[in-house]
Design a protein around this motif. Sequence first.
Motif, mmCIF file in Angstrom:
data_model
loop_
_atom_site.group_PDB
_atom_site.id
_atom_site.type_symbol
_atom_site.label_atom_id
_atom_site.label_comp_id
_atom_site.label_asym_id
_atom_site.label_seq_id
_atom_site.Cartn_x
_atom_site.Cartn_y
_atom_site.Cartn_z
ATOM 1 N N VAL A 174 -62.620 -26.408 -30.315
ATOM 2 C CA VAL A 174 -62.523 -25.324 -31.300
ATOM 3 C C VAL A 174 -63.823 -24.521 -31.312
ATOM 4 O O VAL A 174 -63.813 -23.289 -31.392
ATOM 5 C CB VAL A 174 -62.230 -25.908 -32.707
ATOM 6 N N ASP A 175 -64.936 -25.236 -31.198
ATOM 7 C CA ASP A 175 -66.252 -24.578 -31.259
ATOM 8 C C ASP A 175 -66.503 -23.650 -30.072
ATOM 9 O O ASP A 175 -67.114 -22.607 -30.230
ATOM 10 C CB ASP A 175 -67.374 -25.633 -31.297
ATOM 11 N N VAL A 176 -66.088 -24.067 -28.885
ATOM 12 C CA VAL A 176 -66.489 -23.307 -27.689
ATOM 13 C C VAL A 176 -65.534 -22.175 -27.318
ATOM 14 O O VAL A 176 -65.881 -21.324 -26.500
ATOM 15 C CB VAL A 176 -66.692 -24.221 -26.459
ATOM 16 N N CYS A 177 -64.338 -22.135 -27.880
ATOM 17 C CA CYS A 177 -63.354 -21.121 -27.467
ATOM 18 C C CYS A 177 -63.855 -19.707 -27.779
ATOM 19 O O CYS A 177 -64.099 -19.375 -28.936
ATOM 20 C CB CYS A 177 -62.025 -21.352 -28.169
ATOM 21 N N PRO A 178 -64.003 -18.854 -26.767
ATOM 22 C CA PRO A 178 -64.504 -17.496 -27.008
ATOM 23 C C PRO A 178 -63.556 -16.659 -27.866
ATOM 24 O O PRO A 178 -63.985 -15.734 -28.540
ATOM 25 C CB PRO A 178 -64.621 -16.884 -25.611
ATOM 26 N N LEU A 179 -62.266 -16.972 -27.830
ATOM 27 C CA LEU A 179 -61.296 -16.177 -28.587
ATOM 28 C C LEU A 179 -60.919 -16.826 -29.916
ATOM 29 O O LEU A 179 -60.127 -16.267 -30.664
ATOM 30 C CB LEU A 179 -60.041 -15.946 -27.739
ATOM 31 N N ASP A 180 -61.466 -18.007 -30.190
ATOM 32 C CA ASP A 180 -61.227 -18.715 -31.458
ATOM 33 C C ASP A 180 -59.743 -18.957 -31.708
ATOM 34 O O ASP A 180 -59.244 -18.722 -32.799
ATOM 35 C CB ASP A 180 -61.837 -17.909 -32.633
ATOM 36 N N ILE A 181 -59.058 -19.482 -30.688
ATOM 37 C CA ILE A 181 -57.599 -19.645 -30.812
ATOM 38 C C ILE A 181 -57.186 -21.088 -31.055
ATOM 39 O O ILE A 181 -56.008 -21.366 -31.239
ATOM 40 C CB ILE A 181 -56.868 -19.118 -29.555
ATOM 41 N N MET A 207 -61.285 -21.799 -19.852
ATOM 42 C CA MET A 207 -61.451 -23.252 -19.670
ATOM 43 C C MET A 207 -62.671 -23.964 -20.242
ATOM 44 O O MET A 207 -62.829 -25.161 -19.976
ATOM 45 C CB MET A 207 -61.274 -23.640 -18.189
ATOM 46 N N PRO A 208 -63.538 -23.358 -21.048
ATOM 47 C CA PRO A 208 -64.585 -24.170 -21.687
ATOM 48 C C PRO A 208 -64.002 -25.317 -22.523
ATOM 49 O O PRO A 208 -64.570 -26.408 -22.549
ATOM 50 C CB PRO A 208 -65.327 -23.177 -22.592
ATOM 51 N N GLU A 246 -61.436 -27.134 -21.998
ATOM 52 C CA GLU A 246 -61.094 -28.257 -21.109
ATOM 53 C C GLU A 246 -62.356 -28.884 -20.515
ATOM 54 O O GLU A 246 -62.501 -30.109 -20.488
ATOM 55 C CB GLU A 246 -60.174 -27.751 -19.987
ATOM 56 N N ALA A 247 -63.280 -28.043 -20.082
ATOM 57 C CA ALA A 247 -64.492 -28.549 -19.418
ATOM 58 C C ALA A 247 -65.383 -29.329 -20.385
ATOM 59 O O ALA A 247 -66.023 -30.306 -19.999
ATOM 60 C CB ALA A 247 -65.274 -27.388 -18.814
ATOM 61 N N ASP A 248 -65.429 -28.905 -21.642
ATOM 62 C CA ASP A 248 -66.369 -29.514 -22.586
ATOM 63 C C ASP A 248 -65.765 -30.642 -23.420
ATOM 64 O O ASP A 248 -66.496 -31.348 -24.120
ATOM 65 C CB ASP A 248 -66.933 -28.432 -23.526
#
Lengths: 580, 77
Positions: free
Chosen positions: B29-36, B57-58, B60-62
């Motif tokens: 939730v924190d890393v999603c650039p679009l806050d979705i 994919m942040p 998934e990666a994080d």
Amino acid sequence: MSGSEPKTEIIEADILVIGGGTGGPMAAIKAKEANPGLRVVLMEKANVKRSGAISMGMDGLNNAVVPGYATPEQYVKEITVANDGIVDQKAVMAYATGSFPMIQYLDKLGVKFEKDGSGEYNMRKVHHMGTYVLPMPEGHNVKKVLYRQLRRLQVAVTNRYMATRLLKSTDGRIAGAVGVNTRTSEFLVVRAKAVVLACGAAGRLGLPASGYMFGTYENAANCGDGYAMAYHAGAELANLECYQINPLIKDYNGPSCAYVTGPFGGYTANNKGDRFIECDYWSGQMMLEFWRELQSGNGPVYLKMDHLAEETISEIETILHTNERPSRGRFHERRGNDYRKRPVEMHISEIGFCSGHSASGVRVDEFARTTIPGLYAVGDMASVPHNYMLGAFVNGGIAGADAAAYCDGADLPTYDEGALLSEKARVLAPTRRDDGLTPHEMEFKTRRLVNDYLEPPKVTAKMEIAQRRFAEIREDLHYLCARDPHELHRALEMQSILDCADMAAAASLYRTESRWGFYHLRVDYPETDPDWFCHTGLYKDDNGRMAHRKREVAPYVVPVAEDEMAAYHQLRVKTPAAAE
Amino acid sequence: MPIITESKSAAVVIDEAKCIAEKGCTVCVDVCPLDILAIDEGRRKAYMKYDECWYCMPCEADCPTGAVKVNIPYLLR
């Protein structure tokens, strides 16, 4: 949304940087390095750890000026020619001379660039004239490196705050900005002596052909907020008619990526498997030849790699499927695309504003200064052409250092209280309604009209229809409804997108000639006109109307001979006379 | 005009057996650039709340437990 008024917090800083992607963090870092005593606030709409165009890193530098391979003078000449002569060479030169020191700086911080056995940078040729591409097969950690440095230098970061308008003092200086939390709709007003805009491209302007609104080339968070804020503050924007249009993987709508595959032997081909352009570097001329090839019936256009050796293809896959846009691999897998067996189908992207790839941006000089005292712009949204990631870093650094010097001795300007009140009313208006139109449908319609009427080839009558339809949408803003903070965030973005759509139409109508290949191909004015050998400026006049001016191209610091200037106009592969 | 709600398929899929949101994890939730992405308050698991994915994919990666999978949204698959 709840009836109670969201609370407002007001903080003070020396420098406010808006946008935590690429250029923004570097501006903050270089300001702090110049003067550790400065209070630097970095406002980011998402989370600085993973925001912006390089959220998953980068697979290469497209414009590295490395001693032994290119000189700053050669680079300035290349970009002057690639951009049809309409460049502020001083600003390009400032980038070019800062390029290698920035590579060394990033290298020292831990960003990985490809090196040969003796530790030298492994430069590759992709451009028409010089050698400027430096691969980054392990370039996935760029954001981590930046974040570490921000922490080390104690830059104050405010995540999930979207800046909506700049604040000015009565004497016309920048005085700060208004931010809105995307999860609570609370306001954060940052008063500052200097503000650096680093909000990225206007990448949600046209609608992707897939119809998926967020399936954009740019990080979809980069929707043109910076362009809209600069415009409303009275800053001048330059050459917006020089759109960003890119050759991309069809439907996936991301880079394929010829810069990576080119040096390995991959190339752009038509449906016969033949090359039709001599150089895969993205320019308006390259896009024009791409479009012509599709028009001629020789399409689709492909990125061809199936002739390459297995080990070469494996290496390309490793680079492309782990960096920048790693979901490329997942897309190809589902389609059954295999670089070994089938070329990758490409298409022409929707339009956007972006100086990173073309030349449409907020007007800045060689110090990244805009036309407003104390306001800077860097990266994809600033007018230095063909700047890419490294340009965002270099110009971000220039802005940070210059802003630090600007703050020295300057007082903290007082913003206009009336402007803040009216901005809060504008922001909250969509929350005052229980029903109406949703941000998604208003955005979709705006962007669909951008595709219908603004895409090149540009037709005067169509662009005039676009202006009328955009005006209708503007009237409909009275019905725009946001039921929670997330919807409000989209409602505010939608208004930035509408501003950019209006600017795209007005800028394109103003320049009555064709220039920059496909980027500004006007059917009613098909020729390049020497009278338009100038920058165009778009700004909000004293009556609040969109106005334009011509700006002379400043005398070149690197002379370019007449015959060299045409180099990018001869991109089509020549057919031998006997074959015609 | 009244607003209606439409169904959409979620491109980002969470393996709830692996997701540790109930332990306070909010990395995706924190890393999603679009806050979705969001945490479902009842189930205490992450989920894709808005159909606004850039398939970057942040998330998934994080994710510390490998619970997130980013699929290409259907319209462009």
